[in-house]
Design an enzyme around this catalytic site. Structure first.
Site, PDB file in Angstrom:
ATOM      1  N   LYS A  19       0.755  -1.456  -0.129  1.00 58.00           N
ATOM      2  CA  LYS A  19       0.042   0.016   0.274  1.00 58.00           C
ATOM      3  C   LYS A  19       0.881   1.321   0.099  1.00 58.00           C
ATOM      4  O   LYS A  19       0.497   2.264  -0.818  1.00 58.00           O
ATOM      5  CB  LYS A  19      -0.811   0.041   1.212  1.00 58.00           C
ATOM      6  CG  LYS A  19      -1.850   1.177   1.288  1.00 58.00           C
ATOM      7  CD  LYS A  19      -3.258   0.799   1.796  1.00 58.00           C
ATOM      8  CE  LYS A  19      -3.383   0.596   3.299  1.00 58.00           C
ATOM      9  NZ  LYS A  19      -3.332   1.468   4.260  1.00 58.00           N
ATOM     10  N   ARG A  24       2.750   5.949  -3.100  1.00 56.99           N
ATOM     11  CA  ARG A  24       3.865   6.935  -3.333  1.00 56.99           C
ATOM     12  C   ARG A  24       4.182   6.844  -5.015  1.00 56.99           C
ATOM     13  O   ARG A  24       4.477   7.945  -5.643  1.00 56.99           O
ATOM     14  CB  ARG A  24       5.149   6.341  -2.622  1.00 56.99           C
ATOM     15  CG  ARG A  24       5.213   6.901  -1.341  1.00 56.99           C
ATOM     16  CD  ARG A  24       5.942   5.942  -0.576  1.00 56.99           C
ATOM     17  NE  ARG A  24       6.202   6.428   0.987  1.00 56.99           N
ATOM     18  CZ  ARG A  24       5.271   6.083   1.765  1.00 56.99           C
ATOM     19  NH1 ARG A  24       4.228   5.410   1.706  1.00 56.99           N
ATOM     20  NH2 ARG A  24       5.635   6.923   3.201  1.00 56.99           N
ATOM     21  N   SER A 166       7.383   9.067  12.189  1.00 56.95           N
ATOM     22  CA  SER A 166       6.056   8.878  11.196  1.00 56.95           C
ATOM     23  C   SER A 166       6.609   9.073   9.801  1.00 56.95           C
ATOM     24  O   SER A 166       6.930  10.198   9.466  1.00 56.95           O
ATOM     25  CB  SER A 166       5.028   9.856  11.450  1.00 56.95           C
ATOM     26  OG  SER A 166       4.121  10.155  10.494  1.00 56.95           O
ATOM     27  N   ASP A 319       2.013  -1.411  11.895  1.00 57.96           N
ATOM     28  CA  ASP A 319       0.761  -1.570  11.446  1.00 57.96           C
ATOM     29  C   ASP A 319       0.351  -3.057  11.589  1.00 57.96           C
ATOM     30  O   ASP A 319      -0.470  -3.678  11.705  1.00 57.96           O
ATOM     31  CB  ASP A 319       0.447  -1.416   9.813  1.00 57.96           C
ATOM     32  CG  ASP A 319       0.583   0.081   9.470  1.00 57.96           C
ATOM     33  OD1 ASP A 319       0.284   0.908  10.335  1.00 57.96           O
ATOM     34  OD2 ASP A 319       0.834   0.241   8.329  1.00 57.96           O
TER      35      ASP A 319
END
Ligand code: S3P
Length: 436
Positions: A19, A24, A166, A319
């Site tokens: 993903k 990107r 992040s 995640d």
């Protein structure tokens, strides 16, 4: 849907494209001059929303076949003002990276998303963008969506220390920095996924990557490059692979192979942790010829034991904690996952949702500060209905847990699985999972 107690999984399959890389590829393709051909693109809702946003900003984006797409970009700073708001649905990554890209163009755009995305913090993204010259107006409390961003006419290159590790914040600043003269620098205390940096280089930008302290990095981008369209091959998503992988570990007698999984070390913290727990995970046919490392992953069912997961590992498996918590429930002993504050601002409050998911299925679990502590007993009673809170990873993790449980597990909403893993159910069934 219900996941019923299943026997062993077997077979070989490829999960959909990554993903992060899919997002990107579309965004950089839209910022480049010329054509970008993408193969293996994840055709999930999150990525399709980004494709639509790129069209609204003036790029030509076409689907040319199964997972193959063509993007004709407008060049750095070349975005056109969109007529309607950009709707990113459930996707924090799409929304935040495009905010960065728009911040370097002399246009105004309104950003919006679904009820989950409207709850997520956006100030962490627009604070540095405002320092670079963008203007933001929002009608909602606390800098949430919907918001309107006016890009800077003359963006200012900055040196920015991210307040939390992040990749979304880092990427937004770097994408805005593309339009700024001089060098834009992002410093992170703990390295987050580096796909933006690697792909920027692939499209012709000059990006210097240095280490910073023990776990951090300093990334410096030289502004105003000529980005040239370039081919992108998207490997399979390690975060999606995590679901069949954990299912195979906990279902006795399982032996599966997941092909062409991306193995970038900034994404494989789950593999490291599961191996420490005793998991039998082998990497076969390692390759490194498409810009990101990948391998076929063979997984055999394993007796797992509880471990302590250090906080500095969080960025490389951010995640994957939900599905790790499932593995921990099937392990013998206590698993302590430390430093999970960022989970509170994902598609749901994932820390609370994970604890609830386990609790309603008879697993002992505790949240202590930012730590999640799961008491593994080698088996999971099940029998619960899990509230998914618009969060694809809660839904898939709960179903994986159900397959290994005594009484099965139900989830209240399957629809968000399509954001990241549209063929989750048929793929799991092909391995032998009982999903009804
Ligand atoms: C992503 C970064 C991570 C991750 C998300 C995808 C990305 O978010 O949770 O699913 O593609 O950059 P943060 O950067 O907010 O940690």
């Amino acid at each position: 849907m219900e996941a019923r107690p299943s026997s062993s999984l077997s077979g070989r399959a490829q999960v959909p494209g990554d993903k992060s890389i899919s997002q990107r590829a579309l965004i950089l393709g839209a910022l480049a001059v010329g054509e970008t051909r993408i193969s293996g693109l994840l055709e999930g809702d999150d990525v399709l929303n980004t494709a639509q946003a790129m069209r609204q900003l003036g790029a030509k984006v076409e689907r040319t076949g199964d997972g193959t797409w063509s993007v004709r970009g407008v060049g750095v700073s070349g975005f056109a003002a969109p007529e309607k708001p950009l709707d990113f649905g459930n996707s924090g990554t799409g929304c935040r990276l495009v905010m960065g890209a728009v911040a370097g163009a002399p246009i105004k755009a309104t950003f919006d998303g679904d009820a989950s995305l409207r709850k997520r913090p956006m100030g962490r993204i627009f604070d540095p963008l405002v320092q670079m010259g963008a203007k933001v107006s929002t009608v909602s409390e606390g800098g949430r969506l919907p918001l309107t961003l006016a890009g800077a006419r003359d963006p200012i290159p900055i040196v920015y220390r991210t307040p939390v590790p992040s990749a979304q914040i880092k990427s937004a600043v770097l994408l805005a920095g593309l339009a700024a003269p001089g060098v834009t620098t992002v410093i992170e205390k703990e390295a987050s996924r580096d796909h933006t940096e690697l792909m920027l280089r692939h499209f012709g930008a000059t990006v210097a990557i240095e280490t910073e302290g023990v776990h951090g990095r300093k990334i410096s981008l030289t502004g105003q490059p000529e980005l040239a369209g370039a081919p992108v091959v998207v490997p399979a998503d390690p975060s999606s692979s995590a679901f069949p992988l954990v299912a195979a570990l906990v279902l006795e007698g399982s032996d599966i192979v997941l092909t062409e999984v991306m193995t970038n070390p900034l994404r494989t913290g789950l593999f490291t942790t599961l191996r420490e727990m005793g998991a039998n995970i082998e990497e076969l046919n390692r390759r490194d010829d498409v810009g990101e490392p990948m391998a076929d992953i063979r997984v055999r069912s394993s007796k797992l034991r509880g471990v302590e997961v250090p906080p500095e590992r969080a960025p490389s498996m951010i995640d994957e904690y939900v599905v790790l918590a499932v593995a921990a429930a099937f392990a013998e002993g206590t698993t302590t996952m430390r430093g999970l504050h960022e989970l509170r601002v994902k598609e749901s409050d994932r820390l609370a949702a994970t604890a609830d998911m386990l609790r309603v299925n008879g697993v002992k679990v505790e949240i202590s500060g930012d730590d999640l502590i799961v008491e593994g007993r080698g088996h999971v009673p099940g029998g619960g209905l899990v509230a998914t809170h618009m969060d694809h990873r809660i839904a898939m993790s709960a179903l994986v847990m159900g397959l290994g449980s005594v009484a099965g597990v139900k989830v209240d909403d399957m629809s968000f699985i399509a954001t990241s893993f549209p063929n989750f159910v048929p793929l799991m069934r092909r391995f032998g999972a009982e999903l009804t």
